[in-house]
Design a protein around this motif. Structure first.
Motif, PDB file in Angstrom:
ATOM      1  N   PRO A 147       0.813  -1.224   0.000  1.00 18.07           N
ATOM      2  CA  PRO A 147       0.000   0.000   0.000  1.00 18.07           C
ATOM      3  C   PRO A 147       0.841   1.266   0.000  1.00 18.07           C
ATOM      4  O   PRO A 147       1.983   1.289   0.463  1.00 18.07           O
ATOM      5  CB  PRO A 147      -0.808  -0.110   1.306  1.00 18.07           C
ATOM      6  N   LEU A 148       0.261   2.317  -0.526  1.00 22.80           N
ATOM      7  CA  LEU A 148       0.880   3.639  -0.461  1.00 22.80           C
ATOM      8  C   LEU A 148       0.927   4.131   0.982  1.00 22.80           C
ATOM      9  O   LEU A 148       0.069   3.783   1.801  1.00 22.80           O
ATOM     10  CB  LEU A 148       0.088   4.637  -1.309  1.00 22.80           C
ATOM     11  N   ASP A 149       1.915   4.955   1.276  1.00 19.12           N
ATOM     12  CA  ASP A 149       2.027   5.567   2.602  1.00 19.12           C
ATOM     13  C   ASP A 149       2.266   7.062   2.442  1.00 19.12           C
ATOM     14  O   ASP A 149       3.359   7.577   2.691  1.00 19.12           O
ATOM     15  CB  ASP A 149       3.159   4.916   3.398  1.00 19.12           C
ATOM     16  N   HIS A 150       1.224   7.772   2.000  1.00 17.14           N
ATOM     17  CA  HIS A 150       1.330   9.224   1.865  1.00 17.14           C
ATOM     18  C   HIS A 150       1.662   9.908   3.192  1.00 17.14           C
ATOM     19  O   HIS A 150       2.455  10.857   3.213  1.00 17.14           O
ATOM     20  CB  HIS A 150       0.038   9.798   1.282  1.00 17.14           C
TER      21      HIS A 150
ATOM     22  N   LYS B  88       8.328  15.952   5.306  1.00 16.33           N
ATOM     23  CA  LYS B  88       8.366  17.413   5.134  1.00 16.33           C
ATOM     24  C   LYS B  88       8.428  18.116   6.478  1.00 16.33           C
ATOM     25  O   LYS B  88       9.130  19.124   6.647  1.00 16.33           O
ATOM     26  CB  LYS B  88       7.143  17.883   4.328  1.00 16.33           C
ATOM     27  N   VAL B  89       7.728  17.573   7.461  1.00 15.14           N
ATOM     28  CA  VAL B  89       7.785  18.142   8.810  1.00 15.14           C
ATOM     29  C   VAL B  89       9.166  17.940   9.411  1.00 15.14           C
ATOM     30  O   VAL B  89       9.740  18.846  10.039  1.00 15.14           O
ATOM     31  CB  VAL B  89       6.705  17.505   9.708  1.00 15.14           C
ATOM     32  N   ALA B  90       9.740  16.760   9.184  1.00  9.19           N
ATOM     33  CA  ALA B  90      11.050  16.446   9.753  1.00  9.19           C
ATOM     34  C   ALA B  90      12.174  17.203   9.061  1.00  9.19           C
ATOM     35  O   ALA B  90      13.206  17.490   9.680  1.00  9.19           O
ATOM     36  CB  ALA B  90      11.308  14.943   9.662  1.00  9.19           C
ATOM     37  N   PHE B  91      11.988  17.535   7.773  1.00  6.07           N
ATOM     38  CA  PHE B  91      13.021  18.229   6.998  1.00  6.07           C
ATOM     39  C   PHE B  91      12.414  19.478   6.356  1.00  6.07           C
ATOM     40  O   PHE B  91      12.243  19.547   5.138  1.00  6.07           O
ATOM     41  CB  PHE B  91      13.592  17.307   5.922  1.00  6.07           C
ATOM     42  N   PRO B  92      12.084  20.476   7.149  1.00  9.92           N
ATOM     43  CA  PRO B  92      11.381  21.647   6.609  1.00  9.92           C
ATOM     44  C   PRO B  92      12.187  22.421   5.579  1.00  9.92           C
ATOM     45  O   PRO B  92      11.604  23.149   4.762  1.00  9.92           O
ATOM     46  CB  PRO B  92      11.109  22.499   7.857  1.00  9.92           C
ATOM     47  N   ASN B  93      13.509  22.284   5.579  1.00  9.43           N
ATOM     48  CA  ASN B  93      14.327  23.027   4.631  1.00  9.43           C
ATOM     49  C   ASN B  93      14.471  22.339   3.281  1.00  9.43           C
ATOM     50  O   ASN B  93      15.044  22.911   2.345  1.00  9.43           O
ATOM     51  CB  ASN B  93      15.720  23.273   5.222  1.00  9.43           C
ATOM     52  N   LEU B  94      13.982  21.118   3.185  1.00  7.87           N
ATOM     53  CA  LEU B  94      14.018  20.407   1.910  1.00  7.87           C
ATOM     54  C   LEU B  94      12.739  20.666   1.123  1.00  7.87           C
ATOM     55  O   LEU B  94      11.670  20.854   1.702  1.00  7.87           O
ATOM     56  CB  LEU B  94      14.170  18.901   2.130  1.00  7.87           C
ATOM     57  N   THR B  95      12.867  20.663  -0.196  1.00  4.06           N
ATOM     58  CA  THR B  95      11.709  20.680  -1.082  1.00  4.06           C
ATOM     59  C   THR B  95      11.320  19.240  -1.351  1.00  4.06           C
ATOM     60  O   THR B  95      12.125  18.469  -1.883  1.00  4.06           O
ATOM     61  CB  THR B  95      12.041  21.395  -2.399  1.00  4.06           C
ATOM     62  N   ILE B  96      10.113  18.863  -0.961  1.00  2.00           N
ATOM     63  CA  ILE B  96       9.678  17.475  -1.085  1.00  2.00           C
ATOM     64  C   ILE B  96       8.384  17.420  -1.887  1.00  2.00           C
ATOM     65  O   ILE B  96       7.391  18.070  -1.541  1.00  2.00           O
ATOM     66  CB  ILE B  96       9.483  16.823   0.291  1.00  2.00           C
ATOM     67  N   ALA B  97       8.416  16.641  -2.962  1.00  2.00           N
ATOM     68  CA  ALA B  97       7.225  16.379  -3.769  1.00  2.00           C
ATOM     69  C   ALA B  97       6.804  14.938  -3.539  1.00  2.00           C
ATOM     70  O   ALA B  97       7.640  14.057  -3.330  1.00  2.00           O
ATOM     71  CB  ALA B  97       7.514  16.618  -5.250  1.00  2.00           C
ATOM     72  N   ILE B  98       5.517  14.691  -3.576  1.00  2.00           N
ATOM     73  CA  ILE B  98       4.972  13.362  -3.321  1.00  2.00           C
ATOM     74  C   ILE B  98       4.448  12.756  -4.614  1.00  2.00           C
ATOM     75  O   ILE B  98       3.862  13.449  -5.452  1.00  2.00           O
ATOM     76  CB  ILE B  98       3.852  13.435  -2.256  1.00  2.00           C
ATOM     77  N   ASN B  99       4.681  11.462  -4.786  1.00  2.00           N
ATOM     78  CA  ASN B  99       4.311  10.747  -6.002  1.00  2.00           C
ATOM     79  C   ASN B  99       3.670   9.416  -5.607  1.00  2.00           C
ATOM     80  O   ASN B  99       3.971   8.858  -4.564  1.00  2.00           O
ATOM     81  CB  ASN B  99       5.580  10.526  -6.848  1.00  2.00           C
ATOM     82  N   GLY B 100       2.769   8.927  -6.455  1.00  2.00           N
ATOM     83  CA  GLY B 100       2.184   7.620  -6.240  1.00  2.00           C
ATOM     84  C   GLY B 100       0.701   7.678  -5.925  1.00  2.00           C
ATOM     85  O   GLY B 100       0.310   8.232  -4.898  1.00  2.00           O
ATOM     86  N   GLY B 101      -0.133   7.158  -6.820  1.00  2.00           N
ATOM     87  CA  GLY B 101      -1.558   7.047  -6.561  1.00  2.00           C
ATOM     88  C   GLY B 101      -2.333   8.343  -6.588  1.00  2.00           C
ATOM     89  O   GLY B 101      -3.470   8.388  -6.108  1.00  2.00           O
TER      90      GLY B 101
END
Length: 344
Positions: A194-197, A204-217
């Motif tokens: 299963p996906l784990d969005h 993103k909360v743990a690494f606020p300085n990173l740009t994070i995009a989500i993929n899948g489903g």
């Protein structure tokens, strides 16, 4: 698409991107998707460094100016080869160079790159460090999974992000499904496990300085909007954008706040000059229209549209006139309520 707002700077193209998909997101596909959205970030298919350094480089890396912003995805686990391929891509003007650490296919696995690299974060760090040194001001990014095989994503993913970020990568696209490299086919791995969005959102909360995009489903823009509202920086849509490209028509308006929605009919008509230019270059029509078959997904006349293109695009000399004839099937189709009444 001619709205003057689309000429403004695009500071966050990763807010919505179309995933790199092998055998699908070639330059003809990207040209069609660009008719719907000027703002979304478009990715090439994954291209191996070996193909770039020792193969038909010009054909593999060709793209049109209209495709910007456009990112090249590379596949390799050799830092020196990645650095050289990155230098070539930067010289060609790509807006981003992405390392594939997510694909589970047999072809990728046998080459010791793709998702299997999740097991070798130190090697990935060496690879992206080499890419960054060759990229200059061009952004280097990583597309990865939340883990592979028996790895525990809650432990592996944050450790992976931390290690890769330490060498200078600040942007990640994370496919929210673990990759199983043994026992599942790539097709099965699209649905299992299963996906784990929520895990990606927690990153993103743990690494606020990173740009994070989500993929899948992610199947539609409403779902994309919900994820963005939860704090993620970007959403990457894959198969849904390919099979139903018209969903991209509202991207600029809804997610970037510019322009007006683009109808599929307008996007198809916008492709006619491109098709004519490609015909003069000797490009078979079916190489382009195979990416356009889903333009009217779920609409009256869609089946006739697909049939006209599928049956006629392989014929010698086929060009824009066939596309216009197929478009007539949509214009002539009865509306949904009329069709329902006639059936009953």
């Amino acid at each position: 698409m001619t709205d003057k707002d689309t000429d403004k700077p695009n500071p966050a193209p990763w807010r919505l991107s179309v995933a790199p998909m092998m055998d699908w997101t070639d330059r003809h596909c990207r040209a069609f998707h660009r008719q719907f959205t000027r703002r979304a970030l478009l990715y090439t298919e994954m291209v191996t460094t070996g193909a770039i350094l020792r193969g038909p480089r010009d054909r593999l890396l060709e793209y049109g100016e209209v495709e910007h912003p456009v990112a090249l995805q590379l596949g390799s686990s050799e830092p020196a080869d990645l650095a050289e391929a990155t230098r070539i891509a930067v010289a060609l003007g790509y807006d981003e160079i992405n390392l594939n650490v997510g694909c589970p296919s047999d072809r990728v696995r046998s080459g010791c790159f793709g998702a299997v690299l999740m097991k070798s974060p130190e090697l990935v760090a060496d690879c992206v460090a080499a890419m960054i040194s060759a990229a200059g001001a061009t952004r280097v990014t990583v597309k990865c999974r939340i883990g592979v095989d028996a790895q525990e994503p809650e432990e592996v993913l944050p450790a992976f992000l931390e290690r890769i970020a330490a060498v200078g990568v600040s942007s990640f696209a994370i496919h929210a499904r673990k990759a199983w490299l043994q026992g599942l086919s790539p097709k099965e791995n699209r649905e299992i496990p299963p996906l784990d969005h929520p895990l990606v959102l927690r990153m993103k909360v743990a690494f606020p300085n990173l740009t994070i995009a989500i993929n899948g489903g992610i199947t539609d823009l409403a779902m994309a909007e919900r994820l963005l509202a939860q704090g993620i920086d970007g959403v990457m849509i894959g198969r849904a954008a390919y099979h139903d490209p018209a969903l991209l028509g509202a991207v600029d308006h809804r997610l970037f706040g510019v322009g007006e929605p683009v109808a599929a009919e307008a996007a198809v008509r916008g492709m006619l000059p491109y098709i004519e230019a490609e015909r003069r270059r000797g490009t078979p029509l079916h190489s382009i229209t195979r990416h356009m078959l889903g333009a009217f997904q779920g609409r009256p006349g869609a089946r006739a549209w697909r049939r006209r293109l599928s049956e006629g695009a392989h014929r010698p000399g086929a060009g824009p006139e066939l596309v216009l004839a197929a478009l007539g099937e949509i214009a002539e189709a009865p509306p949904m309520e009329t069709r329902a009444a006639s059936v009953s």
